[in-house]
Design an enzyme around this catalytic site. Structure first.
Site, PDB file in Angstrom:
ATOM      1  N   LYS A  76     -13.698  14.197 -12.189  1.00 35.33           N
ATOM      2  CA  LYS A  76     -12.899  15.414 -11.968  1.00 35.33           C
ATOM      3  C   LYS A  76     -11.505  15.260 -12.586  1.00 35.33           C
ATOM      4  O   LYS A  76     -11.070  16.097 -13.361  1.00 35.33           O
ATOM      5  CB  LYS A  76     -12.780  15.726 -10.462  1.00 35.33           C
ATOM      6  N   ARG A 124     -15.857   5.881   1.352  1.00 33.55           N
ATOM      7  CA  ARG A 124     -15.622   7.132   0.608  1.00 33.55           C
ATOM      8  C   ARG A 124     -16.932   7.805   0.235  1.00 33.55           C
ATOM      9  O   ARG A 124     -17.040   9.036   0.265  1.00 33.55           O
ATOM     10  CB  ARG A 124     -14.780   6.851  -0.645  1.00 33.55           C
ATOM     11  N   ARG A 143     -12.549   1.797 -12.586  1.00 33.25           N
ATOM     12  CA  ARG A 143     -11.255   2.467 -12.492  1.00 33.25           C
ATOM     13  C   ARG A 143     -10.224   1.594 -11.768  1.00 33.25           C
ATOM     14  O   ARG A 143      -9.042   1.616 -12.102  1.00 33.25           O
ATOM     15  CB  ARG A 143     -11.443   3.798 -11.745  1.00 33.25           C
ATOM     16  N   ARG A 160     -12.611  19.801   0.592  1.00 31.63           N
ATOM     17  CA  ARG A 160     -13.457  18.619   0.792  1.00 31.63           C
ATOM     18  C   ARG A 160     -14.174  18.658   2.133  1.00 31.63           C
ATOM     19  O   ARG A 160     -14.928  17.744   2.443  1.00 31.63           O
ATOM     20  CB  ARG A 160     -12.550  17.397   0.775  1.00 31.63           C
ATOM     21  N   ARG A 216      -5.755   1.751  -8.294  1.00 31.63           N
ATOM     22  CA  ARG A 216      -5.714   2.510  -7.042  1.00 31.63           C
ATOM     23  C   ARG A 216      -6.248   1.660  -5.899  1.00 31.63           C
ATOM     24  O   ARG A 216      -7.339   1.098  -5.979  1.00 31.63           O
ATOM     25  CB  ARG A 216      -6.592   3.763  -7.179  1.00 31.63           C
TER      26      ARG A 216
HETATM   27  P1  AMP Z   1      -8.951  11.745  -4.834  1.00 32.16           P
HETATM   28  O1  AMP Z   1      -7.840  11.401  -5.756  1.00 32.16           O
HETATM   29  O2  AMP Z   1      -9.374  13.197  -4.919  1.00 32.16           O
HETATM   30  O3  AMP Z   1     -10.125  10.809  -4.951  1.00 32.16           O
HETATM   31  O4  AMP Z   1      -8.382  11.579  -3.356  1.00 32.16           O
HETATM   32  C1  AMP Z   1      -7.967  10.317  -2.864  1.00 32.16           C
HETATM   33  C2  AMP Z   1      -7.922  10.345  -1.358  1.00 32.16           C
HETATM   34  O5  AMP Z   1      -6.968  11.311  -0.909  1.00 32.16           O
HETATM   35  C3  AMP Z   1      -9.226  10.752  -0.662  1.00 32.16           C
HETATM   36  O6  AMP Z   1     -10.142   9.672  -0.529  1.00 32.16           O
HETATM   37  C4  AMP Z   1      -8.695  11.248   0.681  1.00 32.16           C
HETATM   38  O7  AMP Z   1      -8.344  10.171   1.517  1.00 32.16           O
HETATM   39  C5  AMP Z   1      -7.415  11.957   0.272  1.00 32.16           C
HETATM   40  N1  AMP Z   1      -7.687  13.381  -0.055  1.00 32.16           N
HETATM   41  C6  AMP Z   1      -7.605  13.972  -1.277  1.00 32.16           C
HETATM   42  N2  AMP Z   1      -7.929  15.268  -1.205  1.00 32.16           N
HETATM   43  C7  AMP Z   1      -8.232  15.513   0.098  1.00 32.16           C
HETATM   44  C8  AMP Z   1      -8.662  16.668   0.807  1.00 32.16           C
HETATM   45  N3  AMP Z   1      -8.886  17.843   0.195  1.00 32.16           N
HETATM   46  N4  AMP Z   1      -8.872  16.538   2.145  1.00 32.16           N
HETATM   47  C9  AMP Z   1      -8.659  15.386   2.781  1.00 32.16           C
HETATM   48  N5  AMP Z   1      -8.273  14.245   2.181  1.00 32.16           N
HETATM   49  C10 AMP Z   1      -8.063  14.315   0.842  1.00 32.16           C
END
Ligand code: AMP
Length: 191
Positions: free
Chosen positions: A14, A146, A128, A89, A134
């Site tokens: 994404k 996750r 990654r 999400r 990260r």
């Molecule tokens: P991402 O960069 O989208 O993989 O997001 C990293 C982390 O941020 C996720 O594993 C969640 O802990 C948190 N996070 C990101 N977007 C959301 C969301 N829409 N709702 C809840 N937690 C989120």
């Protein structure tokens, strides 16, 4: 305004695809994960609360991400729409997004889903971790959590958006970044 959701499990690509898509279609790319990481880096109170949850592979509360999204909808001008990456999400977030948009006379236009298998998720997140550093990619337990969180909380959105006739799935397994990008462009051009 157009409202597109870039959907998919962690590691589906994404974030990798979003920049080029946003540029080509004059959309604002909004990644809730990136916004949260910026809060952590800035050491804000919100960031401190989110850090523990993120590093354990859990979601932050719906109200937190919804507040960030609404703030952007209210303040951003000069774009043709939004490309939401990593939001919604949970079913609660999807329902609240519908409410937020209908209050503005808007709606979700389409969901573009980048789908990959669990084994590809693991491979990509480990790769990654080495490149981006990260914290939530680095350990096996967080990655497993996750993946489980995705299946439990996020996957139900597929049926939610299928029922709304908005769900479009592209399979990313075994495809290069360029191949997936071309598929997304084709799809958006047809919509
Ligand atoms: P991402 O960069 O989208 O993989 O997001 C990293 C982390 O941020 C996720 O594993 C969640 O802990 C948190 N996070 C990101 N977007 C959301 C969301 N829409 N709702 C809840 N937690 C989120």
């Amino acid at each position: 305004m157009k409202y597109y959701i870039l959907f998919g499990p962690p590691g589906a690509g994404k974030g990798t695809q979003a920049g080029a898509i946003a540029e080509k279609f004059n959309l604002k790319h909004v990644s809730t994960g990136e916004l949260l990481r910026a809060e952590i880096a800035a050491g804000t109170e919100l960031g401190q609360q989110a850090k523990t949850l993120i590093e354990a592979g859990n979601l932050v509360p719906d109200s937190v991400v919804e507040g960030m999204i609404e703030n952007l909808f209210n303040t951003l001008k000069g774009v043709d729409g939004f490309l939401l990456d990593g939001f919604p999400r949970t079913l609660g977030q999807a329902e609240d997004l519908d409410k937020m948009l209908s209050a503005r006379g808007e709606k979700v236009d389409a969901v573009i889903s980048l789908m990959i298998s669990d084994s590809t998720i693991r491979e990509r997140l480990k790769g990654r971790a080495a490149i981006e550093g990260r914290a939530d990619d680095a350990n096996e337990e967080t990655i497993s959590n996750r993946i489980a969180t995705y299946h439990q909380k996020t996957e139900p959105l597929i049926n939610f958006y299928k029922a709304a006739g908005k769900y479009h799935e592209l399979n990313g397994d075994g495809k290069s970044i360029e191949e997936v990008r071309a598929l997304v462009f084709d799809l958006l051009n047809q919509l």
